[in-house]
Design a protein around this motif. Structure first.
Motif, PDB file in Angstrom:
ATOM      1  N   ALA A  67     -10.723  75.837  45.241  1.00 29.77           N
ATOM      2  CA  ALA A  67     -11.981  76.536  44.985  1.00 29.77           C
ATOM      3  C   ALA A  67     -12.123  77.743  45.912  1.00 29.77           C
ATOM      4  O   ALA A  67     -12.553  78.828  45.488  1.00 29.77           O
ATOM      5  CB  ALA A  67     -13.158  75.580  45.180  1.00 29.77           C
ATOM      6  N   ALA A  68     -11.730  77.568  47.178  1.00 34.03           N
ATOM      7  CA  ALA A  68     -11.797  78.675  48.133  1.00 34.03           C
ATOM      8  C   ALA A  68     -10.807  79.769  47.752  1.00 34.03           C
ATOM      9  O   ALA A  68     -11.119  80.963  47.850  1.00 34.03           O
ATOM     10  CB  ALA A  68     -11.505  78.165  49.544  1.00 34.03           C
ATOM     11  N   VAL A  69      -9.617  79.383  47.303  1.00 32.11           N
ATOM     12  CA  VAL A  69      -8.613  80.358  46.880  1.00 32.11           C
ATOM     13  C   VAL A  69      -9.165  81.224  45.753  1.00 32.11           C
ATOM     14  O   VAL A  69      -9.052  82.446  45.769  1.00 32.11           O
ATOM     15  CB  VAL A  69      -7.316  79.660  46.429  1.00 32.11           C
ATOM     16  CG1 VAL A  69      -6.378  80.666  45.766  1.00 32.11           C
ATOM     17  CG2 VAL A  69      -6.630  79.019  47.622  1.00 32.11           C
ATOM     18  N   LYS A  70      -9.773  80.582  44.776  1.00 36.15           N
ATOM     19  CA  LYS A  70     -10.316  81.304  43.621  1.00 36.15           C
ATOM     20  C   LYS A  70     -11.412  82.266  44.058  1.00 36.15           C
ATOM     21  O   LYS A  70     -11.432  83.438  43.667  1.00 36.15           O
ATOM     22  CB  LYS A  70     -10.856  80.300  42.607  1.00 36.15           C
ATOM     23  CG  LYS A  70     -11.276  80.905  41.280  1.00 36.15           C
ATOM     24  CD  LYS A  70     -11.666  79.789  40.308  1.00 36.15           C
ATOM     25  CE  LYS A  70     -12.042  80.380  38.955  1.00 36.15           C
ATOM     26  NZ  LYS A  70     -12.409  79.303  37.988  1.00 36.15           N
ATOM     27  N   ALA A  71     -12.325  81.791  44.885  1.00 36.56           N
ATOM     28  CA  ALA A  71     -13.440  82.626  45.341  1.00 36.56           C
ATOM     29  C   ALA A  71     -12.960  83.753  46.245  1.00 36.56           C
ATOM     30  O   ALA A  71     -13.395  84.906  46.101  1.00 36.56           O
ATOM     31  CB  ALA A  71     -14.460  81.758  46.080  1.00 36.56           C
ATOM     32  N   ASN A  72     -12.055  83.457  47.164  1.00 35.82           N
ATOM     33  CA  ASN A  72     -11.571  84.470  48.090  1.00 35.82           C
ATOM     34  C   ASN A  72     -10.732  85.524  47.391  1.00 35.82           C
ATOM     35  O   ASN A  72     -10.764  86.708  47.744  1.00 35.82           O
ATOM     36  CB  ASN A  72     -10.753  83.817  49.208  1.00 35.82           C
ATOM     37  CG  ASN A  72     -11.627  83.045  50.175  1.00 35.82           C
ATOM     38  OD1 ASN A  72     -12.763  83.428  50.419  1.00 35.82           O
ATOM     39  ND2 ASN A  72     -11.104  81.967  50.741  1.00 35.82           N
ATOM     40  N   ASN A  73      -9.964  85.094  46.384  1.00 36.64           N
ATOM     41  CA  ASN A  73      -9.161  86.037  45.627  1.00 36.64           C
ATOM     42  C   ASN A  73     -10.063  87.013  44.872  1.00 36.64           C
ATOM     43  O   ASN A  73      -9.826  88.227  44.868  1.00 36.64           O
ATOM     44  CB  ASN A  73      -8.256  85.302  44.647  1.00 36.64           C
ATOM     45  CG  ASN A  73      -7.347  86.232  43.881  1.00 36.64           C
ATOM     46  OD1 ASN A  73      -7.610  86.555  42.731  1.00 36.64           O
ATOM     47  ND2 ASN A  73      -6.286  86.679  44.519  1.00 36.64           N
ATOM     48  N   ARG A  74     -11.108  86.483  44.255  1.00 38.37           N
ATOM     49  CA  ARG A  74     -12.029  87.341  43.515  1.00 38.37           C
ATOM     50  C   ARG A  74     -12.715  88.320  44.469  1.00 38.37           C
ATOM     51  O   ARG A  74     -12.871  89.499  44.174  1.00 38.37           O
ATOM     52  CB  ARG A  74     -13.069  86.488  42.789  1.00 38.37           C
ATOM     53  CG  ARG A  74     -13.968  87.273  41.844  1.00 38.37           C
ATOM     54  CD  ARG A  74     -15.013  86.371  41.193  1.00 38.37           C
ATOM     55  NE  ARG A  74     -14.380  85.292  40.444  1.00 38.37           N
ATOM     56  CZ  ARG A  74     -14.605  84.010  40.676  1.00 38.37           C
ATOM     57  NH1 ARG A  74     -15.426  83.650  41.641  1.00 38.37           N
ATOM     58  NH2 ARG A  74     -14.006  83.088  39.963  1.00 38.37           N
ATOM     59  N   LYS A  75     -13.104  87.832  45.645  1.00 39.81           N
ATOM     60  CA  LYS A  75     -13.762  88.675  46.634  1.00 39.81           C
ATOM     61  C   LYS A  75     -12.835  89.775  47.129  1.00 39.81           C
ATOM     62  O   LYS A  75     -13.234  90.925  47.291  1.00 39.81           O
ATOM     63  CB  LYS A  75     -14.232  87.813  47.812  1.00 39.81           C
ATOM     64  CG  LYS A  75     -14.987  88.583  48.890  1.00 39.81           C
ATOM     65  CD  LYS A  75     -15.437  87.634  49.990  1.00 39.81           C
ATOM     66  CE  LYS A  75     -16.168  88.395  51.093  1.00 39.81           C
ATOM     67  NZ  LYS A  75     -16.599  87.473  52.178  1.00 39.81           N
ATOM     68  N   ALA A  76     -11.573  89.429  47.375  1.00 41.53           N
ATOM     69  CA  ALA A  76     -10.601  90.415  47.857  1.00 41.53           C
ATOM     70  C   ALA A  76     -10.390  91.523  46.846  1.00 41.53           C
ATOM     71  O   ALA A  76     -10.220  92.692  47.205  1.00 41.53           O
ATOM     72  CB  ALA A  76      -9.269  89.734  48.169  1.00 41.53           C
ATOM     73  N   ASN A  77     -10.390  91.175  45.556  1.00 40.18           N
ATOM     74  CA  ASN A  77     -10.204  92.178  44.522  1.00 40.18           C
ATOM     75  C   ASN A  77     -11.393  93.120  44.407  1.00 40.18           C
ATOM     76  O   ASN A  77     -11.243  94.272  44.015  1.00 40.18           O
ATOM     77  CB  ASN A  77      -9.965  91.495  43.173  1.00 40.18           C
ATOM     78  CG  ASN A  77      -8.525  91.094  42.988  1.00 40.18           C
ATOM     79  OD1 ASN A  77      -7.730  91.849  42.461  1.00 40.18           O
ATOM     80  ND2 ASN A  77      -8.170  89.897  43.433  1.00 40.18           N
ATOM     81  N   LYS A  78     -12.564  92.631  44.747  1.00 38.89           N
ATOM     82  CA  LYS A  78     -13.761  93.458  44.606  1.00 38.89           C
ATOM     83  C   LYS A  78     -14.067  94.282  45.841  1.00 38.89           C
ATOM     84  O   LYS A  78     -14.641  95.354  45.742  1.00 38.89           O
ATOM     85  CB  LYS A  78     -14.973  92.571  44.302  1.00 38.89           C
ATOM     86  CG  LYS A  78     -14.958  91.950  42.928  1.00 38.89           C
ATOM     87  CD  LYS A  78     -16.207  91.108  42.706  1.00 38.89           C
ATOM     88  CE  LYS A  78     -16.224  90.515  41.308  1.00 38.89           C
ATOM     89  NZ  LYS A  78     -17.436  89.680  41.084  1.00 38.89           N
ATOM     90  N   ASN A  79     -13.682  93.788  47.017  1.00 35.54           N
ATOM     91  CA  ASN A  79     -14.116  94.427  48.249  1.00 35.54           C
ATOM     92  C   ASN A  79     -13.022  95.239  48.911  1.00 35.54           C
ATOM     93  O   ASN A  79     -12.624  94.979  50.037  1.00 35.54           O
ATOM     94  CB  ASN A  79     -14.643  93.372  49.230  1.00 35.54           C
ATOM     95  CG  ASN A  79     -15.903  92.722  48.734  1.00 35.54           C
ATOM     96  OD1 ASN A  79     -16.661  93.346  48.000  1.00 35.54           O
ATOM     97  ND2 ASN A  79     -16.130  91.479  49.121  1.00 35.54           N
ATOM     98  N   THR A  80     -12.492  96.190  48.203  1.00 35.23           N
ATOM     99  CA  THR A  80     -11.543  97.115  48.800  1.00 35.23           C
ATOM    100  C   THR A  80     -12.279  98.388  49.160  1.00 35.23           C
ATOM    101  O   THR A  80     -13.471  98.520  48.961  1.00 35.23           O
ATOM    102  CB  THR A  80     -10.386  97.410  47.827  1.00 35.23           C
ATOM    103  OG1 THR A  80     -10.947  97.777  46.577  1.00 35.23           O
ATOM    104  CG2 THR A  80      -9.517  96.179  47.662  1.00 35.23           C
ATOM    105  N   PHE A  81     -11.571  99.373  49.692  1.00 34.57           N
ATOM    106  CA  PHE A  81     -12.193 100.604  50.171  1.00 34.57           C
ATOM    107  C   PHE A  81     -12.995 101.319  49.087  1.00 34.57           C
ATOM    108  O   PHE A  81     -12.571 101.435  47.960  1.00 34.57           O
ATOM    109  CB  PHE A  81     -11.124 101.588  50.676  1.00 34.57           C
ATOM    110  CG  PHE A  81     -10.676 101.317  52.066  1.00 34.57           C
ATOM    111  CD1 PHE A  81      -9.416 101.656  52.464  1.00 34.57           C
ATOM    112  CD2 PHE A  81     -11.517 100.722  52.985  1.00 34.57           C
ATOM    113  CE1 PHE A  81      -8.974 101.429  53.749  1.00 34.57           C
ATOM    114  CE2 PHE A  81     -11.092 100.481  54.276  1.00 34.57           C
ATOM    115  CZ  PHE A  81      -9.829 100.824  54.651  1.00 34.57           C
TER     116      PHE A  81
END
Length: 384
Positions: A238-252
């Motif tokens: 569950a953390a992998v899924k959430a963190n992956n989605r967050k990483a894709n959205k929160n770039t520069f």
């Protein structure tokens, strides 16, 4: 790359908002690459990357050119292995001739062996330097081929890391080979560089217990996982899924109103910092400035999540980060450090400038004066 540090697309921070939602083609955080720029990385940090973010493999910097050995290579290799992850290495190439490529491969291979990189791992050549930029495509192809052939003598598998803008322009990257770096404006629904082994899609990924930004890549083959199906399973899906989605959205995101301001200072670096061709992490790396180096600057800007400064050079400018966008100087020693010269009888702006490798205008301006200001014996001037 890490010097890890990346020529890619030009301009200000072109890595921007990625809207991926639940798209199956969302860029994955399969592999992280680390170097001296990331400092010491503990086993616990790698375990967190694996369990909470789904990272399978880590590629560590081994060496650069013909003399530099990454001081953290051995500890990174040991701690990645302790975390139960796949381990690989890379060498930052400086070669411009075939002979230099072979010599660097011998140096990289020997350094990797000494650092504990296991036989069978990938030892990629990171080709993004000014030396390669000055060569023809045919010359780069010849040099890269020589490096990769030589590196296999040490029992390592070979590959090329370069930017999307250089792939098949500055050098040939055949299908089913290559590790390509490209930070697109929008990724939604597209698997970039799907025919290559790996696609590095961000240099700013954040991990929960690790400081700073990291280069992350999606693996499009099993080449960097030793050709085997991964047995490394995250413990918190569950953390992998959430963190992956967050990483894709929160770039520069670009800073629309960023402006350069005059800054005539000399800084001493307290950590190694990449000197780039532009004020963006997507700009190519000229060199890595080691800790202890002094840097003379003439401009500064807050842009792309960092505080950048400009360094005048003999053939243009170099750009480096002094810290994050909150304007702190995390990568330089607190305060500006200066070297002074005491004016002697018979000195002039011209003689002092020439002696210290400066123009008269630069020398005068960094002392708050003009070249028409009279100077006197015994007066102290900032020359560095």
């Amino acid at each position: 790359m890490k010097l890890k540090n990346k020529l890619l697309l030009t301009g200000v921070a072109i890595v921007a908002t990625l809207f991926l939602g639940l798209n199956a083609n969302a860029a994955r955080m399969d592999m992280v690459d680390v170097s001296n720029n990331n400092g010491y990385m503990s086993t616990a940090e790698y375990v967190s990357m694996r369990n909470e973010f789904g990272v399978k493999a880590v590629t560590v910097k081994i060496s650069e050119g013909g003399t530099y050995k990454d001081p953290y290579a051995a500890s990174n290799i040991k701690n990645v292995q302790a975390a139960g992850m796949y381990i690989n290495g890379y060498h930052f190439a400086r070669y411009a001739t075939k002979a230099q490529a072979i010599a660097e491969a011998d140096f990289a291979g020997g350094t990797a062996k000494a650092a504990g990189l296991p036989v069978g791992a990938v030892l990629a050549t990171d080709v993004e330097s000014q030396e390669a930029n000055n060569q023809s495509k045919a010359t780069n192809d010849r040099n890269n081929s020589a490096f990769m052939k030589e590196i296999q003598k040490f029992g390592y598998r070979a590959d090329i890391y370069t930017s999307g803008s250089w792939a098949n322009n500055k050098m040939t990257i055949k299908g089913k080979t290559g590790w390509i770096a490209a930070y697109p404006y929008v990724v939604s629904g597209k698997n970039w560089y799907s025919t290559n082994h790996a696609w590095q899609w961000s240099s700013t990924a954040k991990f929960r217990i690790s400081y700073g930004g990291f280069d992350v890549s999606q693996l499009n083959s099993n080449y960097y996982t030793a050709g085997m199906k991964s047995t490394v399973k995250p413990t918190n899906k569950a953390a992998v899924k959430a963190n992956n989605r967050k990483a894709n959205k929160n770039t520069f995101r670009p800073y629309a109103s960023a402006k350069w301001v005059k800054e005539t200072k000399t800084y001493t670096l307290k950590t190694a910092v990449k000197l780039r061709t532009g004020a963006a992490t997507s700009s190519s790396v000229i060199t890595i400035l080691p800790a202890g180096d002094t840097v003379k600057t003439d401009r500064a800007i807050i842009q792309g999540g960092y505080r950048w400064v400009r360094q005048p050079r003999f053939n243009g400018y170099g750009y480096l980060v002094t810290g994050p966008a909150n304007n702190t100087l995390e990568y330089v020693k607190s305060g500006a450090t200066h070297t002074y010269y005491t004016v002697k009888s018979g000195d002039s702006w011209w003689t002092i400038a020439q002696r210290n490798g400066l123009s008269m205008t630069t020398l005068a301006s960094q002392n708050g004066k003009t070249i028409y200001t009279t100077i006197y014996p015994g007066q102290r001037l900032v020359v560095q």
